[in-house]
Design a protein around this motif. Structure first.
Motif, mmCIF file in Angstrom:
data_model
loop_
_atom_site.group_PDB
_atom_site.id
_atom_site.type_symbol
_atom_site.label_atom_id
_atom_site.label_comp_id
_atom_site.label_asym_id
_atom_site.label_seq_id
_atom_site.Cartn_x
_atom_site.Cartn_y
_atom_site.Cartn_z
ATOM 1 N N GLY A 1 -19.310 16.639 -12.901
ATOM 2 C CA GLY A 1 -20.522 16.700 -12.096
ATOM 3 C C GLY A 1 -21.805 16.895 -12.872
ATOM 4 O O GLY A 1 -22.826 17.283 -12.298
ATOM 5 N N ASN B 1 -24.696 24.419 -8.776
ATOM 6 C CA ASN B 1 -24.357 23.592 -7.622
ATOM 7 C C ASN B 1 -23.129 24.227 -6.972
ATOM 8 O O ASN B 1 -21.998 23.962 -7.386
ATOM 9 N N GLN C 1 -30.591 18.013 -10.863
ATOM 10 C CA GLN C 1 -31.061 19.266 -10.279
ATOM 11 C C GLN C 1 -31.990 20.006 -11.238
ATOM 12 O O GLN C 1 -33.008 20.572 -10.820
ATOM 13 N N GLY D 1 -33.430 19.957 -3.654
ATOM 14 C CA GLY D 1 -32.401 19.336 -4.495
ATOM 15 C C GLY D 1 -32.331 19.917 -5.880
ATOM 16 O O GLY D 1 -31.750 19.308 -6.783
ATOM 17 N N GLU E 1 -19.643 11.821 -18.441
ATOM 18 C CA GLU E 1 -19.340 12.272 -17.078
ATOM 19 C C GLU E 1 -17.894 11.910 -16.788
ATOM 20 O O GLU E 1 -17.556 10.743 -16.616
ATOM 21 N N SER F 1 -20.047 22.083 -6.150
ATOM 22 C CA SER F 1 -19.353 21.606 -7.343
ATOM 23 C C SER F 1 -18.594 22.734 -8.025
ATOM 24 O O SER F 1 -17.496 22.531 -8.542
ATOM 25 N N THR G 1 -25.828 20.055 -4.001
ATOM 26 C CA THR G 1 -26.231 18.660 -4.020
ATOM 27 C C THR G 1 -24.996 17.764 -4.144
ATOM 28 O O THR G 1 -24.112 18.027 -4.955
ATOM 29 N N ARG H 1 -22.647 14.547 -5.077
ATOM 30 C CA ARG H 1 -22.518 13.697 -6.249
ATOM 31 C C ARG H 1 -23.002 12.279 -5.942
ATOM 32 O O ARG H 1 -22.639 11.708 -4.901
ATOM 33 N N PRO H 2 -23.758 11.659 -6.833
ATOM 34 C CA PRO H 2 -24.197 10.278 -6.589
ATOM 35 C C PRO H 2 -23.044 9.280 -6.649
ATOM 36 O O PRO H 2 -23.138 8.188 -6.078
ATOM 37 N N THR I 1 -24.984 15.240 -11.590
ATOM 38 C CA THR I 1 -25.646 15.932 -10.483
ATOM 39 C C THR I 1 -26.508 17.072 -11.000
ATOM 40 O O THR I 1 -27.665 17.228 -10.614
#
Length: 805
Positions: free
Chosen positions: A531, A696, A538, A29, A527, A699, A35, A37-38, A534
């Motif tokens: 991203g 990422n 990372q 990760g 944000e 992204s 990865t 996005r939460p 994220t």
């Protein structure tokens, strides 16, 4: 607090091609992985909490009364009927403001909190109301009686600079004023380098062009909104969708008469930004009402208000001249760029600096004579929008490249490649580009990509109208439809420029929770969909070797992260997170040396890393579990990080090392045009972009495709239409202001090139804006290729293609 410059070398030497990494060799990760996005699932399912969703017990609703005219003297304001309405708690005008500080602004404090004596644009706030129901607040605002005496409007350069023209800001006092020829000129930046006269004499061909660039709206889907809650200490807590918490704080606190520590700001869910949230909108109004009433106040704009409540992209008039030798070498460039800044300054000085310094494009030109300026007018205020300044210039200089190539009977891509800048090229400002500039390679890649099949609407079952110009309107089955292909490439600066102290702050904490080492990252980064949440996780996984990372909500309880704009957040706040993680790692390793150093000589003599929850040597030998090193210790660092400094451009010559980094993208557009009806279908918009390092990859591709689509909108449909006689906005809704939908969005294949910038964290390059530059002129070039028309304005409308304009 610790301050540090970036010192670690990039992931690969400058100029070294690498492939997009799909996984890191360290902790899972980390940097280089795609990865997820939460917040991704919550957003697509509609469960994400945006700022407009906030609620508070006993909450009031705020409403703003806006000017119905663009320029007028305020003769009188009568609020008595509004105050008498049941459910109304407060009505405020300029005279009710609590302090002598009654203006705000990003760089120049020229924007009134509420209009005083005069309004300068259609939709300017005049009064605010707080009531117990949003409809009550709206009805009360409508009962405020304002008498206006209309004044002549200034709408363009001719009316702004004409003898006897109204001076829109007669009391202006700022550091730009000495460098402008007229008080209605907001800012001016010339750039002069080389002998243009001598270079012009050597040119075998010269082309000129007049270009018009329309006013674009950021068109974010979440309108402006926020919630202000008065506090027991006399301060206020503001929950708001913004791009720059600390800039908002700097402007809000003086108006409220409060120290900054009593104005506590927390980022709420942001439904897009693109520059439109850099300036204040409802922030001060909500806080004023909350402090006046002693109750929480929520303000949510509707779409109509949103068009008046934020700045837009500057419309522009651009005149360009280029010369070239018969073998295709550029000799010189002259240009004049006039940007309409509207009623207030916003970010116009920075937009002018970008437009001027990037006006030559990604080409090596030794002789230039450039002038860029922004005007004060009674049109809507304009400021930051994705790629600001550089977007307008790219539209013009890329059209010029096509004109030159045609006049020399050269392939337009090969002409561009022949003149492409590279690492070591000297910019018009005298700054030498000291990182990879793969302009020629990006052009080669988009040209080499196979073209999509022609006449895709044809099938054995009959025509698929979705693939035709006009789409589901079913206007044609292919009659009069012709294909065109066009190319463009652009250059965009990354980060704040011209000597601005561009830094960010990150607080990183490492501790043991339930037997596992866990990291927490706290920044003030907004944000807004890019991203960063994220990427920060990372970075923490990569640098600290942990799996679990918590990203704290952004607020002003940590140092500034600067604005989420200028493609800077991954570079600068990512750099701050990396720097703080490195400092935490050193403290953790020092703990380990004290605890275990006597048992293993590697603690003192080996290069030690944190990976997968363990302390390991550079050859992979495990020395200890990270949780055993920490035990009950908590290691926390808050540190700033700055990129290398820039300097202001000379106000007379434009010389100076004004930018910290450049990014590049190229596009090839394939379009099909119904020449009879003036309809355009963009079939494909292929992009090649150098990203330095794809932190990422998923992204990265998403950002490039999003920026590309926004540029397509500028090319074909997006424009705020302002009446040239009254300066009133004519289309403040998504009914009349059109943006691309999924049916308008073409295939967007992306070719990611990674050439590390050795000056940047991980070698990365800011990516969010560059694709917006070149997608617009690529679409225009393709339409010109299909139709043979000159098409020197954006957006292109059907009447421009059918000769009925």
């Amino acid at each position: 607090m610790t301050t540090a410059q970036n010192t670690r070398a990039a992931a690969a030497p400058a100029g070294t091609p690498t492939q997009v990494t799909q996984g890191s060799q360290g902790t899972r990760g980390g940097i280089g992985e795609s990865t997820l996005r939460p917040d991704g699932t919550l957003k697509v399912t509609g469960e994400f909490a945006y700022s407009s969703d906030m609620w508070h017990e006993d909450m009031l609703w705020g409403q703003i009364l806006r000017s119905p005219v663009a320029h007028a003297e305020i003769v009188s304001i009568d609020t008595s009927e509004a105050l008498a309405q049941a459910g109304v708690y407060a009505v405020l005008t300029h005279d009710d403001l609590p302090t002598a500080v009654r203006h705000y602004g990003l760089e120049i404090r020229d924007t009134p909190v509420l209009a005083h004596r005069v309004v300068r644009h259609h939709g300017e706030p005049v009064a605010v109301v707080a009531a117990d129901h949003p409809e009550t607040a709206r009805r009360a605002a409508a009962k405020i009686k304002v008498e206006y005496r209309e004044l002549p409007v200034v709408t363009d350069e001719a009316s702004a600079l004409a003898p006897g023209a109204p001076v829109l800001h007669p009391d202006r006092d700022d550091h730009h004023a000495d460098h402008v020829p007229h008080p209605n000129v907001l800012h001016r930046q010339p750039i002069v380098r080389g002998d243009v006269g001598a270079a012009r004499a050597r040119a075998d061909v010269i082309v000129e062009g007049e270009y018009t660039f329309g006013m674009q709206d950021q068109a974010f889907l979440g309108p402006e909104s926020g919630l202000a809650v008065p506090a027991e200490d006399g301060g206020v807590d503001l929950y708001v969708a913004t791009q720059w918490l600390h800039s908002d704080l700097r402007q809000i606190a003086p108006v409220l008469g409060l120290p900054e520590e009593k104005v506590r700001m927390t980022l709420s869910g942001v439904g897009g930004a693109f520059g439109g949230r850099e300036d204040l909108s409802m922030q001060i109004h909500a806080c004023l009402l909350a402090l006046r009433t002693g109750k929480p106040v929520k303000i949510v704009y509707n779409r109509f208000e949103s068009f008046f409540g934020h700045v837009h992209r500057h419309p522009a008039k651009l005149h360009y001249e280029h010369g070239a030798t018969k073998d295709g070498r550029l000799t010189h460039m002259k240009c004049r760029i006039v940007l309409d800044g509207g009623a207030y300054a916003s970010a116009s000085p920075a937009v002018v600096g970008n437009a001027a310094s990037l006006s030559a494009g990604p080409y090596a030109i030794d002789a230039v004579d450039i002038e860029a300026l922004a005007l004060y007018t009674n049109n809507p205020p304009c400021g930051a929008m994705r790629g600001f300044g550089a977007v307008q210039a790219c539209f013009a200089y890329e059209a010029q490249m096509d004109k030159l190539a045609a006049k020399l009977d050269m392939d337009p891509v090969e002409f561009r490649r022949l003149n492409a800048m590279e690492q070591g090229t000297v910019m018009p400002t005298g700054q030498r580009v000291d990182s990879p500039a793969p302009v020629a390679e990006l052009l080669r890649r988009v040209k080499a990509r196979p073209l999509p099949p022609e006449r895709q609407w044809e099938s054995t079952e009959g025509a698929d109208v979705r693939a035709l110009p006009g789409g589901l309107s079913n206007t044609t089955h292919g009659e009069g439809v012709v294909r065109g292909v066009g190319y463009a490439v652009g250059i965009k600066n990354v980060g704040f420029s011209e000597g601005f102290d561009d830094y960010s702050t990150a607080r990183v904490r490492l501790e043991v929770v339930n037997g596992e080492a866990v990291a927490a990252v706290h920044t003030a980064m907004a944000e807004v969909g890019q991203g960063g949440v994220t990427v920060h996780a990372q970075i923490a996984r990569t640098e600290l070797g942990v799996t679990r990372v918590t990203i704290h909500p952004a607020d002003t309880r940590v140092g500034s992260a600067g604005s989420t704009s200028a493609s800077r957040q991954t570079y600068v706040t990512g750099g701050a997170v990396k720097n703080s993680c490195e400092l935490v790692r050193e403290k953790v390793l020092e703990l380990g040396r004290r605890k275990f150093g006597t048992y293993h000589p590697a603690w003192a003599h080996a290069e030690l890393l944190l990976e997968n929850g363990k302390v390991v040597t550079d050859n992979g030998e495990v020395l200890a579990d990270l949780a055993d090193v920490l035990e009950d210790e908590v290691v926390e660092v808050e540190a700033e990080w700055r990129h290398r400094p820039t300097e202001p451009f000379d106000r007379l010559t434009g010389q100076g090392n004004g930018h910290v980094q450049y990014s590049f993208a190229a596009h090839r557009a394939v379009v099909e045009v119904d020449t009879e009806l003036g309809l355009v279908k963009v079939v494909e918009l292929a992009c090649a972009q150098d990203v330095g390092k794809a932190l990422n990859p998923l992204s990265v591709v998403g950002q490039i495709q999003g920026g590309t689509t926004q540029g397509l909108g500028m090319a074909l449909m997006e424009e705020i239409v302002v009446d040239p006689k009254t300066a009133k906005v004519k289309n403040p809704s998504f009914t009349d202001y059109l943006i691309p939908t999924i049916l308008d969005t073409p295939t967007i294949p992306v070719d990611v090139l990674e050439l590390a910038d050795e000056h940047a964290p991980y070698g990365l390059r800011g990516i969010g804006e560059a694709p917006t530059l070149s997608s617009t002129p690529a679409v225009l070039a393709a339409i010109r290729n299909a139709t043979g028309l000159e098409l020197n304005r954006t957006p292109v409308r059907p009447e421009h293609l059918t000769g009925t304009a």
